[in-house]
Design a protein around this motif. Structure first.
Motif, PDB file in Angstrom:
ATOM      1  N   LEU A   1       0.831  -1.207   0.000  1.00 26.30           N
ATOM      2  CA  LEU A   1       0.000   0.000   0.000  1.00 26.30           C
ATOM      3  C   LEU A   1       0.868   1.260   0.000  1.00 26.30           C
ATOM      4  O   LEU A   1       0.631   2.192  -0.785  1.00 26.30           O
TER       5      LEU A   1
ATOM      6  N   THR B   1       1.119   3.983  -3.146  1.00 28.05           N
ATOM      7  CA  THR B   1       0.730   5.378  -2.916  1.00 28.05           C
ATOM      8  C   THR B   1       1.901   6.311  -3.215  1.00 28.05           C
ATOM      9  O   THR B   1       1.741   7.312  -3.920  1.00 28.05           O
TER      10      THR B   1
ATOM     11  N   THR C   1       2.593   6.570  -6.923  1.00 30.45           N
ATOM     12  CA  THR C   1       1.634   7.450  -7.598  1.00 30.45           C
ATOM     13  C   THR C   1       2.019   8.903  -7.377  1.00 30.45           C
ATOM     14  O   THR C   1       2.063   9.696  -8.331  1.00 30.45           O
TER      15      THR C   1
ATOM     16  N   MET D   1      -2.451   7.487 -10.937  1.00 30.50           N
ATOM     17  CA  MET D   1      -3.341   7.102  -9.828  1.00 30.50           C
ATOM     18  C   MET D   1      -4.192   5.885 -10.251  1.00 30.50           C
ATOM     19  O   MET D   1      -4.289   4.896  -9.520  1.00 30.50           O
TER      20      MET D   1
ATOM     21  N   VAL E   1      -3.483   2.134  -8.505  1.00 30.81           N
ATOM     22  CA  VAL E   1      -4.543   1.620  -7.620  1.00 30.81           C
ATOM     23  C   VAL E   1      -5.033   0.246  -8.102  1.00 30.81           C
ATOM     24  O   VAL E   1      -5.543  -0.552  -7.322  1.00 30.81           O
TER      25      VAL E   1
ATOM     26  N   THR F   1      -3.084  -2.165  -6.063  1.00 26.98           N
ATOM     27  CA  THR F   1      -3.490  -2.176  -4.649  1.00 26.98           C
ATOM     28  C   THR F   1      -4.777  -2.979  -4.475  1.00 26.98           C
ATOM     29  O   THR F   1      -4.864  -3.849  -3.615  1.00 26.98           O
ATOM     30  N   VAL F   2      -5.755  -2.677  -5.300  1.00 28.08           N
ATOM     31  CA  VAL F   2      -7.057  -3.353  -5.157  1.00 28.08           C
ATOM     32  C   VAL F   2      -6.914  -4.847  -5.473  1.00 28.08           C
ATOM     33  O   VAL F   2      -7.393  -5.699  -4.727  1.00 28.08           O
TER      34      VAL F   2
ATOM     35  N   GLY G   1      -8.406   0.609  -1.644  1.00 25.63           N
ATOM     36  CA  GLY G   1      -8.180   1.255  -2.945  1.00 25.63           C
ATOM     37  C   GLY G   1      -8.652   2.699  -2.931  1.00 25.63           C
ATOM     38  O   GLY G   1      -7.964   3.599  -3.417  1.00 25.63           O
TER      39      GLY G   1
ATOM     40  N   GLN H   1      -6.398   4.972  -0.852  1.00 23.65           N
ATOM     41  CA  GLN H   1      -5.175   5.333  -1.580  1.00 23.65           C
ATOM     42  C   GLN H   1      -5.440   6.483  -2.557  1.00 23.65           C
ATOM     43  O   GLN H   1      -4.692   7.447  -2.637  1.00 23.65           O
ATOM     44  N   MET H   2      -6.559   6.374  -3.287  1.00 23.24           N
ATOM     45  CA  MET H   2      -6.885   7.421  -4.260  1.00 23.24           C
ATOM     46  C   MET H   2      -7.191   8.745  -3.561  1.00 23.24           C
ATOM     47  O   MET H   2      -6.742   9.803  -4.018  1.00 23.24           O
TER      48      MET H   2
ATOM     49  N   ALA I   1     -13.547   8.368  -8.997  1.00 27.03           N
ATOM     50  CA  ALA I   1     -12.543   7.458  -8.417  1.00 27.03           C
ATOM     51  C   ALA I   1     -13.249   6.320  -7.665  1.00 27.03           C
ATOM     52  O   ALA I   1     -12.855   5.154  -7.761  1.00 27.03           O
TER      53      ALA I   1
ATOM     54  N   VAL J   1     -12.767   2.336  -8.569  1.00 28.20           N
ATOM     55  CA  VAL J   1     -12.296   1.289  -7.650  1.00 28.20           C
ATOM     56  C   VAL J   1     -13.252   0.091  -7.714  1.00 28.20           C
ATOM     57  O   VAL J   1     -12.826  -1.065  -7.670  1.00 28.20           O
TER      58      VAL J   1
END
Lengths: 309, 369
Positions: free
Chosen positions: B19, B23, B26, B175, B179, B182-183, B224, B227-228, B254, B258
C-alpha cells in the motif's frame, strides 16, 4: 448423533463417494481410514455441511443438515488437513479472529483463547507470528482454532501430516484427552497406529466406498485367519517376488525398499518355502517376523494395497 | 464482517509495504511527470505577416491548451517532412493549413480553435468596418456584460476544443494505474483464504457467502479508495494542483473506478489457480489497460485506429475520460454519466460472473483430494 445415509457425491461424471453409510454416536471416537483419493475428505466435507451431497442425507440428531446446517455447525469443530491460519498474525490474533467469527467477544473471548492456548501448549508463544512457527506448532494452533467455541464433536482430517514425532506425540496425547473428556471424534489418518490409539470404531474406505467397519477387534477378526510375515532382505529381486507369488498363490506380496510383507492364510506353513525360494534366487534374508494382525493388515487384506501406497 | 476487517487490518499492519509503495509511486510519478511540462501542446506556426494573421495568432495564444511557436514557412515545411509527430499550422490572411501526419481528434480540435479565431477576427473586422472602433468597443463590452450570452459561447467552445493539462494527465493516469495493483492484491486474499482452508472454516462458523465476499471486497474497496483519496488530497491541498472546481466529481469517479477494478480482480482470481498466476494476469492487464485507456498519454495523440477501437475494453479509459471531462473540460457530472454508468454496469457483470466462477471452483477444491 451424526449419521450419513447413502451418501454419494459426483464431480462432473466422476463419483468420488458412493453410497456411504456412517454413524457417529455422541461421545464415541471414530476412525476413517483409506488411501489417497479414497474419498475421505469429500465424505468429511459432506458430514461437516461444507458441500452438499449429490444424493443421500446427513442427519444431526435425526434432522437433515442440508436445509439447516446451523444446529450442527454450532456443535462442530473441524480441523482441516491444511494449515488454515493467517501466517502474518500471531497465535493469539489468529485465535481471536476465529473466536470473533463464532460470535465470542470481550472477556469471554479472552478466557477461551487462554484456555485453548493452554490445551495446545502454546501459551508461551502466543504473541509470536505464526509464520515463524515449526510445522508441529502450526498443526497445534490449527487444532486450537477449532476448539474456541467448545464443540461437542470434532472432525480431524489428517492432523499430524508432515510433522516431527515429538509434535505428533503431543497432538495425539491432546486429542486422546479430548476423547476422554467425552468429545465425539471423527479422525482420519494415514497412520494406522494413530487410529488404533484414538478410535473405538473404524471405517475403512477405498475408491469412494466403505469396504469395512467395526471395532478394532472386529476388524482384526477379519484377518485372524491370516498371518503376516515381514522379511528383511539385502537385495530385493524381481524374480524372487515373482517366484513367491507363483509358489504361494494365496499370498499377497508387497515390497517397500528392503522390506517384503507377505499376507496369507494362517493354516499354511510357508517359512521353509520362502527360504528355499530366496536361496534359489540368491536373496539373503536378514530377518523374518511373523506378526500379530494389525489394522494395517486388515487394510492390506481388504484392498490388496498398503494404506500409504 | 468486523472480524474479517480486523484480521485484514492486522495483516495490513504487518505487511503495509504494498500500500505504501503504490501510494508513494503514484505521488512521485504524477508529481515528477506532471511538473515536467507546462501542460501545453506545442504547435509550430508560420504566418504571412498580415494584420489578420497576427490577430488570429494573438487570439490563439489566449488558449491555455497550446503553446504556439512562430517559425518561418520554410522551416515549417522542413519540420513537417522530418518529424511525423509534429503538428504545425500555416496562417494566411483568408485561409489556414494544418500540417499533420494524420487526422486525429487533436488535429480536428486544433482546426476548430483556428476556425473559431478566424470567425472572431472576421466578426470584429466587419463590426469595425460598419461602425468603427467605438461601435466594436460597445459590442465587445456588451458581449462581456451579457453573462448568459458569454457563458453559452464559452461552453460551446470548451466542449469542442481539445484541452490538455499535463499535471492532471499524469496525476489521473498514474493514480488509476497504481490503484489497480493495490485493489487486486487485496482481492487476492479471497483466493488465499480459499486455498488455505480459512474460507471453509468461516463457512463452518455459519458465515454466509454474502458476508464473506462482502467483508473481503468491501475491505479491498476501502483500501483502494483510501489510496486514491490520499493522492487526490495531497495534490489538491498540499501541491495546490488546479482541479478546475471538479475535485469532488473526481472523487466520485474514483469511487466508481475502484468498484470496476475490484470486480475485474474478482474475475481474474476466479479464472486462475494460484496467487502467482493471478499476479501475472493483473500486472499484464494493468499495463495494457493503462496503455489503451490513455493513462500514460492522452488518447487524442494516438493515431492507431486499432488502439482507439479497443479503448472501450479498458476500465482506465472510462475513468480517465470522465475525470478529464469534469476537470480540464470543466464539465458537470451529468456530462460523464455515460462513462460512469458503463463502469457501474461492467462492474456488476464482472462481479456476478467472477463470484459464480469462484463458487464453482470451491466445489472443485473438494474434488481434488
Amino acid at each position: 448423533m451424526l449419521q450419513a445415509i447413502n451418501l454419494s457425491k459426483k464431480f462432473k461424471t466422476k463419483e468420488v463417494v458412493k453410497q456411504v453409510n456412517m454413524e457417529m454416536p455422541a461421545g464415541e471416537s471414530i476412525g476413517l481410514i483409506g488411501p489417497n483419493g479414497a474419498g475421505k475428505s469429500t465424505t468429511i466435507s459432506m458430514l461437516s455441511s461444507l458441500i452438499i451431497p449429490t444424493s443421500g442425507e446427513v442427519l444431526w440428531d435425526g434432522k437433515s443438515i442440508t436445509k439447516d446446517p446451523d444446529p450442527l455447525r454450532k456443535k462442530l469443530g473441524v480441523v482441516p488437513q491444511e494449515i488454515a491460519l493467517y501466517p502474518e498474525l500471531s497465535a493469539r490474533e489468529n485465535l481471536a479472529f476465529f473466536g470473533r467469527i463464532y460470535g465470542l467477544k470481550g472477556e469471554l473471548l479472552e478466557t477461551r483463547i487462554t484456555e485453548v492456548l493452554m490445551k495446545i501448549g502454546l501459551s508461551d508463544r502466543q504473541r509470536d507470528i505464526v509464520k515463524t512457527f515449526s510445522g508441529g506448532m502450526k498443526r497445534r494452533l490449527n487444532i486450537g482454532a477449532a476448539l474456541l467455541h467448545r464443540p461437542s464433536i470434532l472432525i480431524m482430517d489428517e492432523p499430524t501430516v508432515g510433522i516431527d514425532p515429538q509434535s505428533r506425540a503431543y497432538i495425539l496425547e491432546t486429542v486422546k484427552q479430548f476423547v476422554e473428556e467425552g468429545m465425539s471424534l471423527l479422525y482420519t489418518s494415514h497412520y494406522m497406529e494413530e487410529v488404533e490409539l484414538l478410535c473405538d470404531k473404524v471405517y475403512i474406505m477405498d475408491q469412494g466406498e466403505i469396504i469395512a467397519y467395526g471395532t478394532k477387534e472386529e476388524l482384526k477378526e477379519l484377518v485372524s485367519s491370516n498371518q503376516t510375515i515381514e522379511l528383511r532382505v539385502n537385495l530385493v529381486n524381481a524374480n524372487f517376488e515373482k517366484a513367491l507369488t507363483n509358489q504361494l498363490p494365496t499370498a499377497i506380496v508387497r515390497t517397500e525398499e528392503e522390506l517384503l510383507t507377505i499376507s496369507m492364510p494362517k493354516n499354511e506353513e510357508p517359512l521353509a518355502t520362502i527360504f528355499a525360494i530366496a536361496a534359489e534366487n540368491n536373496v539373503v534374508i536378514t530377518a523374518a517376523i511373523v506378526k500379530v494382525p494389525s489394522l494395517e493388515d486388515v487394510f492390506l487384506h481388504l484392498t490388496g494395497k498398503a494404506l500409504r501406497d | 464482517m468486523m472480524g474479517i476487517w480486523i484480521a485484514r487490518l492486522q495483516n495490513l499492519k504487518r505487511k503495509p509495504i504494498v500500500l505504501i509503495m503504490m501510494t508513494v509511486m503514484t505521488l512521485v510519478m504524477a508529481y515528477v511527470l506532471g511538473a515536467s511540462s507546462n501542460g501545453k501542446m506545442s504547435i509550430s506556426v508560420a504566418v504571412d505577416g498580415s494584420e489578420t494573421t497576427q490577430a488570429v495568432l494573438e487570439r490563439l495564444n489566449d488558449d491555455d491548451g497550446y503553446l504556439f511557436r512562430e517559425i518561418t514557412e520554410e522551416e515549417l515545411q522542413q519540420k513537417a517532412k522530418k518529424d511525423i509527430r509534429m503538428v504545425g499550422i500555416l496562417l494566411n490572411k483568408t485561409s489556414y493549413t494544418v500540417l499533420a501526419a494524420s487526422e486525429s481528434d487533436s488535429v480536428r480540435n486544433l482546426s476548430l480553435l483556428i476556425d473559431s479565431a478566424y470567425k472572431d477576427i472576421s466578426f470584429k473586422q466587419r463590426v469595425i468596418n460598419v461602425g468603427g472602433e467605438d461601435t466594436w468597443t460597445t459590442v465587445a463590452n456588451s458581449i462581456q456584460d451579457d453573462q448568459a450570452f458569454s457563458l453559452q459561447m464559452e461552453a460551446m467552445d470548451e466542449s469542442e476544443v481539445f484541452r490538455y493539462d499535463n499535471a492532471l494527465q499524469s496525476l489521473f493516469g498514474f493514480m488509476l494505474f497504481f490503484v489497480f495493483y493495490t485493489v487486486s492484491i487485496n482481492v487476492q486474499f479471497i483466493l488465499d483464504d480459499k486455498r488455505s482452508g480459512v474460507w471453509n472454516r468461516l463457512k463452518l462458523a455459519s458465515i454466509s457467502r454474502f458476508q464473506l465476499y462482502f467483508s473481503h471486497l468491501s475491505f479491498s474497496y476501502a483500501i483502494g479508495l483510501i489510496q486514491m483519496l490520499l493522492v487526490l488530497f495531497v495534490f489538491r491541498y498540499i501541491l495546490n494542483t488546479n482541479m478546475y472546481d471538479g475535485f469532488w466529481n473526481v472523487i466520485f469517479i474514483a469511487a466508481i473506478y475502484v468498484l470496476i477494478v475490484m470486480a475485474f480482480s474478482v474475475l481474474v482470481i476466479s479464472l486462475v489457480k494460484t496467487i502467482s498466476q493471478s499476479s501475472v494476469v493483473i500486472s499484464l492487464a494493468a499495463v495494457a489497460f493503462a496503455m489503451i485507456g490513455g493513462a500514460y498519454w492522452p488518447l487524442e495523440i494516438v493515431q492507431s485506429e486499432g488502439l482507439l477501437a479497443i479503448r472501450w475494453l479498458s476500465p482506465v479509459y472510462y475513468a480517465m475520460e470522465a475525470m478529464k471531462r469534469v476537470t480540464v473540460y470543466e464539465g458537470t457530472l451529468s456530462s460523464v454519466w455515460t462513462y460512469v454508468s458503463m463502469m457501474v454496469g461492467i462492474a456488476i457483470v464482472l462481479l456476478v460472473v467472477g463470484i459464480s466462477l469462484l463458487e464453482k471452483r470451491t466445489e472443485r477444491y473438494h474434488s481434488s483430494e
